[in-house]
Design a protein around this motif. Structure first.
Motif, PDB file in Angstrom:
ATOM      1  N   ARG A 292       0.950  -1.214   0.298  1.00 21.65           N
ATOM      2  CA  ARG A 292       0.229  -0.220  -0.727  1.00 21.65           C
ATOM      3  C   ARG A 292       0.614   1.192   0.108  1.00 21.65           C
ATOM      4  N   TRP A 293       0.533   2.672  -0.790  1.00 22.57           N
ATOM      5  CA  TRP A 293       0.857   3.735  -1.052  1.00 22.57           C
ATOM      6  C   TRP A 293       1.487   3.902   0.449  1.00 22.57           C
ATOM      7  N   ASP A 294       0.719   4.074   1.637  1.00 20.82           N
ATOM      8  CA  ASP A 294       0.969   4.404   3.128  1.00 20.82           C
ATOM      9  C   ASP A 294       1.577   3.189   4.173  1.00 20.82           C
ATOM     10  N   ASP A 295       1.973   2.868   3.213  1.00 20.25           N
ATOM     11  CA  ASP A 295       3.024   1.781   4.191  1.00 20.25           C
ATOM     12  C   ASP A 295       3.909   1.786   4.891  1.00 20.25           C
ATOM     13  N   PRO A 296       4.272   1.671   5.961  1.00 26.28           N
ATOM     14  CA  PRO A 296       5.586   2.260   5.983  1.00 26.28           C
ATOM     15  C   PRO A 296       7.187   1.860   5.018  1.00 26.28           C
ATOM     16  N   VAL A 297       8.191   2.484   5.159  1.00 29.78           N
ATOM     17  CA  VAL A 297       9.239   1.409   4.263  1.00 29.78           C
ATOM     18  C   VAL A 297       9.609   0.266   5.594  1.00 29.78           C
ATOM     19  N   THR A 298       9.616   1.200   6.364  1.00 27.92           N
ATOM     20  CA  THR A 298      10.161  -0.418   7.145  1.00 27.92           C
ATOM     21  C   THR A 298       9.961  -1.706   7.524  1.00 27.92           C
TER      22      THR A 298
ATOM     23  N   GLN B 239      15.768  -2.405   7.775  1.00 28.50           N
ATOM     24  CA  GLN B 239      17.313  -1.927   7.571  1.00 28.50           C
ATOM     25  C   GLN B 239      17.151  -0.327   7.478  1.00 28.50           C
ATOM     26  N   PHE B 240      16.454   0.023   6.799  1.00 28.99           N
ATOM     27  CA  PHE B 240      16.372   1.639   6.030  1.00 28.99           C
ATOM     28  C   PHE B 240      16.330   2.439   7.710  1.00 28.99           C
ATOM     29  N   ARG B 241      17.178   2.943   7.574  1.00 31.47           N
ATOM     30  CA  ARG B 241      17.037   4.114   8.237  1.00 31.47           C
ATOM     31  C   ARG B 241      18.105   5.702   7.931  1.00 31.47           C
ATOM     32  N   MET B 242      16.539   6.217   7.975  1.00 34.44           N
ATOM     33  CA  MET B 242      17.588   7.881   7.874  1.00 34.44           C
ATOM     34  C   MET B 242      18.246   8.511   9.137  1.00 34.44           C
ATOM     35  N   HIS B 243      18.336   9.589   9.129  1.00 40.94           N
ATOM     36  CA  HIS B 243      18.919   9.796   9.877  1.00 40.94           C
ATOM     37  C   HIS B 243      18.225  10.674  10.893  1.00 40.94           C
ATOM     38  N   ASP B 244      17.116  11.261  11.130  1.00 44.25           N
ATOM     39  CA  ASP B 244      15.939  11.276  11.636  1.00 44.25           C
ATOM     40  C   ASP B 244      15.230  10.234  12.675  1.00 44.25           C
ATOM     41  N   PRO B 245      15.722   9.145  13.775  1.00 36.15           N
ATOM     42  CA  PRO B 245      14.869   8.043  14.525  1.00 36.15           C
ATOM     43  C   PRO B 245      13.331   8.427  13.452  1.00 36.15           C
ATOM     44  N   TRP B 246      12.236   9.424  13.883  1.00 31.51           N
ATOM     45  CA  TRP B 246      11.230   9.714  14.120  1.00 31.51           C
ATOM     46  C   TRP B 246      10.824  10.043  12.604  1.00 31.51           C
ATOM     47  N   VAL B 247      11.579  10.098  11.534  1.00 35.61           N
ATOM     48  CA  VAL B 247      11.684  10.278  10.068  1.00 35.61           C
ATOM     49  C   VAL B 247      10.965   8.700   9.610  1.00 35.61           C
ATOM     50  N   THR B 248      12.223   7.930   9.837  1.00 36.05           N
ATOM     51  CA  THR B 248      12.485   6.841   9.569  1.00 36.05           C
ATOM     52  C   THR B 248      11.495   5.556   9.960  1.00 36.05           C
ATOM     53  N   GLU B 249      11.044   6.130  11.036  1.00 32.29           N
ATOM     54  CA  GLU B 249       9.215   5.544  11.356  1.00 32.29           C
ATOM     55  C   GLU B 249       8.134   5.433  10.663  1.00 32.29           C
TER      56      GLU B 249
ATOM     57  N   LEU C 260      21.946   6.801   4.123  1.00 29.52           N
ATOM     58  CA  LEU C 260      20.967   7.569   4.233  1.00 29.52           C
ATOM     59  C   LEU C 260      21.281   7.920   5.355  1.00 29.52           C
ATOM     60  N   ALA C 261      21.411   7.374   5.950  1.00 34.50           N
ATOM     61  CA  ALA C 261      21.708   7.537   8.036  1.00 34.50           C
ATOM     62  C   ALA C 261      22.457   8.470   8.367  1.00 34.50           C
ATOM     63  N   HIS C 262      23.114   8.782   7.906  1.00 33.73           N
ATOM     64  CA  HIS C 262      24.545   9.912   7.734  1.00 33.73           C
ATOM     65  C   HIS C 262      24.306  11.680   7.323  1.00 33.73           C
ATOM     66  N   LEU C 263      23.072  11.078   6.660  1.00 36.14           N
ATOM     67  CA  LEU C 263      23.271  12.509   5.612  1.00 36.14           C
ATOM     68  C   LEU C 263      21.936  13.240   6.348  1.00 36.14           C
ATOM     69  N   LYS C 264      22.500  14.502   6.747  1.00 34.53           N
ATOM     70  CA  LYS C 264      21.846  15.861   6.995  1.00 34.53           C
ATOM     71  C   LYS C 264      20.171  15.773   6.606  1.00 34.53           C
TER      72      LYS C 264
ATOM     73  N   VAL D 237      18.032  19.073   5.667  1.00 35.01           N
ATOM     74  CA  VAL D 237      18.260  20.504   5.409  1.00 35.01           C
ATOM     75  C   VAL D 237      17.199  21.467   5.876  1.00 35.01           C
ATOM     76  N   THR D 238      16.206  20.648   5.702  1.00 42.27           N
ATOM     77  CA  THR D 238      14.513  21.331   5.854  1.00 42.27           C
ATOM     78  C   THR D 238      13.413  19.808   7.033  1.00 42.27           C
ATOM     79  N   SER D 239      12.627  20.296   7.624  1.00 40.80           N
ATOM     80  CA  SER D 239      12.026  19.347   8.209  1.00 40.80           C
ATOM     81  C   SER D 239      11.028  18.054   6.660  1.00 40.80           C
ATOM     82  N   PHE D 240      10.841  16.911   7.026  1.00 40.03           N
ATOM     83  CA  PHE D 240      10.244  16.070   6.612  1.00 40.03           C
ATOM     84  C   PHE D 240       8.544  16.289   6.028  1.00 40.03           C
TER      85      PHE D 240
END
Length: 529
Positions: free
Chosen positions: A114-120, A125-135, A174-178, A180-183
């Motif tokens: 589904r389009w609104d499924d979480p990527v994880t 293993q998917f991680r963004m710099h911000d854990p909230w964005v990852t989730e 991706l986890a190491h890329l900071k 520049v704006t909010s999600f």
């Protein structure tokens, strides 16, 4: 945000009324079929080739579901006499994104995601710099450039190609890329998220991305020559090669080996197709009856719905009289002279593509070029579309090329030019000894600044392209890449400390954004060998 998509039901109910009204509206082009179409578009193509000295080009126009114009010019390899034809393969670059989005839409139709499924859910293993964005990152977010990362962040893991990065390396980086704006707060074009999207498709579909693309898109649509993943250039044959301008001539650069490997960029920009394939792609997009059942009406709407607002450029306002701009799933959406436009471009070194649709007119135009051709692509596509949206326009290809030249002159007059670095000399090995050594960047990986045969050399371990000599200009250092153009060169900046760190900054203010030097920070980890 203005509405960009009239509902399919509304369009159906008003078809007859619109058909009658279009004959009365100013600025609405008339159909040009057969010999009429050639009389319209051949001069545009000829003028573009002549003005821009292109190595090769292919162009097609679809009207009301039918191919009314298809033509090619030039050579696959400049100077060889190997002519381009409708089956010649071109790199379509970021026009691959629409095909990746269509693949995901097919999987949505089949109930596999589904389009609104979480990527994880698909990539733990998917991680963004911000854990909230990852989730909270959903599948849909991967396609609409709203991640909060900067323009082209992390692209040096993808380009220049080939390199030694894998898709797993890209996802880990991706986890190491900071951000520049909010999600979800703004638009910034991004390639890495499409790499993630390709891996989500593979996880949901149970097969590698390239296998799914062939089975779900190429095969059912009859796009017989399109290639993705690993394939034999020798066996497939008839492949256009990229060209750059060197000393006023078209020279091949980055040509294919006998085998093309499975590269991590394929879901973002790694597909190759012929003019015939891209014409078929346009026909199916404009007319669902061309491939019954391939995509549901709901998923077709999803692809062309405005999911992320985009800024409107001054050129769009002046040339198109545009009032809105947005990103769908793999497509840019806007209005042009009051008509709905769905489009995308593709750019790789030495290869340019452009595809634009006027869905309510059932009109499509595609242009494929195997040379440095940003102006050619822009001017030719603009002139072709204006034939339909404003046939009273008089600029033509030449007028648009002149306007682009004036834009550059204005930028130069405003001081927006590459500084003169001609008075460069090799860096002194003794004077730079304090910061020579082995370095590490969190996402680009190991690098070195070390003496080699009397030169101070900068090398990124996993890229065969990011190798060059360190030069000095006044009190500054720059990296003179061995096999990349002068417009890609960066300043090399040293921050003393324990340990010292190095950063890179683009010299050319108009550098391709995929050279995202600003996201790098190398920390010294050891001595030179």
């Amino acid at each position: 945000m203005p509405s960009c998509l009239p509902s399919r039901i509304h369009r159906h109910r008003t078809t007859l009324a619109l058909a009658a009204a279009l004959t009365l509206l100013p600025g609405v082009g008339v159909a040009a079929t057969g010999a009429d179409a050639r009389a319209v578009f051949d001069p545009m193509l000829e003028q573009t080739v002549a003005r821009e000295d292109l190595p090769g080009i292919a162009m097609a126009v679809v009207e009301d579901g039918e191919v009314v114009f298809s033509a090619t010019r030039g050579e696959r390899r400049a100077g060889t006499g190997q002519r381009i034809d409708a089956n010649t393969l071109f790199k379509i670059a970021s026009n691959s994104k629409a095909m990746t989005a269509a693949l995901l839409a097919r999987l949505v139709d089949r109930g596999l995601l589904r389009w609104d499924d979480p990527v994880t859910r698909y990539l733990p293993q998917f991680r963004m710099h911000d854990p909230w964005v990852t989730e909270h990152m959903q599948v849909r977010d991967l396609l609409i450039h709203n991640s909060g990362l900067g323009l082209g962040a992390g692209d040096l893991m993808l380009w220049p190609e080939p390199n030694a990065f894998t898709r797993q390396d890209v996802i880990a980086g991706l986890a190491h890329l900071k951000p520049v704006t909010s999600f979800r707060s703004g638009y910034a074009y991004d390639n890495l998220m499409y790499v993630v999207a390709g891996e989500v498709a593979a996880a949901a579909g149970g097969k590698p991305y390239d296998h799914l693309m062939r089975e779900e898109v190429f095969a059912p649509l009859g796009m017989q020559r399109c290639q993705v993943g690993a394939w034999s250039v020798t066996q497939v044959g008839n492949v256009a090669q990229p060209h750059v301008r060197i000393d006023g001539r078209n020279a091949m650069q980055g040509t294919d080996a006998d085998m093309t490997t499975d590269r991590p960029s394929m879901a973002a920009g790694g597909i190759r197709c012929s003019l015939a394939d891209m014409t078929r792609w346009m026909q199916v997009l404009l007319d669902p009856a061309r491939a019954p059942g391939w995509l549901s009406a709901a998923q077709r709407r999803a692809l062309w719905t405005a999911h992320m607002p985009m800024p409107i450029s001054e050129r769009q306002r002046q040339w198109d009289n545009a009032h809105f701009s947005a990103y769908g799933y793999g497509w840019r959406l806007s209005d042009m002279d009051g008509q709905w436009k769905v489009a995308h471009t593709g750019t790789l070194s030495g290869m340019y593509s452009s595809l634009a649709l006027l869905p309510d007119r059932r009109v499509g135009v595609v242009v494929l070029i195997n040379g440095e051709a940003e102006d050619a692509r822009t001017a030719l596509m603009q002139a072709a579309l204006k034939h339909y949206t404003d046939p009273t326009a008089t600029e033509g290809v030449g007028g648009y090329l002149d306007a682009l030249a004036r834009e550059r002159q204005q930028r130069a007059a405003a001081g927006h030019v590459r500084p003169d670095t001609g008075a460069r000399r090799p860096a002194d090995l003794h004077g730079t000894r304090a910061w020579q050594g082995r370095y590490e960047d969190p996402w680009l990986g190991p690098a070195s600044v070390c003496p080699d045969q009397g030169q101070l050399r900068f090398r990124v371990a996993r890229s065969g392209w990011l190798h060059g000599e360190v030069m000095q200009v006044g009190e500054r250092w720059l990296v003179q890449w061995d096999n990349l153009g002068e417009d890609t060169q960066p300043w090399l900046q040293v921050q003393p400390g324990v340990p010292p760190t190095l950063t890179l900054r683009a010299i050319d203010p108009d550098i391709d954004f995929s050279y995202d030097y600003q996201d790098l920070q190398f920390t010294r980890v050891g001595d030179c060998p």
